[in-house]
Motif scaffolding. Structure first.
Motif: not given
Length: 137
Positions: A78-82
């Protein structure tokens, strides 16, 4: 003492990235590897099967001495998790300049790098990484 389940592995980071089906997510992951490597001074290491970590630090909690990555990210579907281990309380001014992001306790979520201010993201990451290095030399 109970150790954290997610630990560094010997898995190849570039091989993991090349296995990402979504081309945009795969390209974003390659960009982030370069940014995190440059800003942290550490080479990327796989933590578990889906997190790319940079450096590590040690801390004590109720279960004893633990180790965790200094910073890192995961190219989730779903997204990039930083992963910003110290959270975001001290970074509100920087976060406001990045663009369309969401945060949780220690995660900064980005849908697509092309839609954010990369200069602001780099500035924020440089500050967050430097703060962690100062706190955990």
């Amino acid at each position: 003492m109970v150790a954290i389940k997610t630990q560094p592995t010997k898995a190849d980071v570039l091989q993991f990235i090349s296995s990402i089906e979504n081309e945009t997510r795969r390209n974003d992951a390659l960009i982030l590897v370069n940014i995190f490597t440059e800003l942290s001074g550490f080479e990327p290491v796989m933590w578990g099967n889906a997190i790319i970590g940079f450096g590590e630090y040690h801390y004590n909690n109720s279960q004893g001495k633990q180790r965790w990555m200094l910073t890192g990210f995961s190219p989730r579907k779903q997204n990039l998790s930083l992963y910003i281990m110290q959270g975001f309380d001290d970074y509100q001014a920087e976060l406001g300049k990045i663009g369309n992001i969401k945060t949780a306790k220690s995660c900064l979520y980005i849908k697509q790098l092309a839609k954010i201010n990369m200069s602001a993201l780099k500035h924020f990451l440089a500050k967050a990484i430097a703060d962690m290095k100062t706190k955990y030399p």
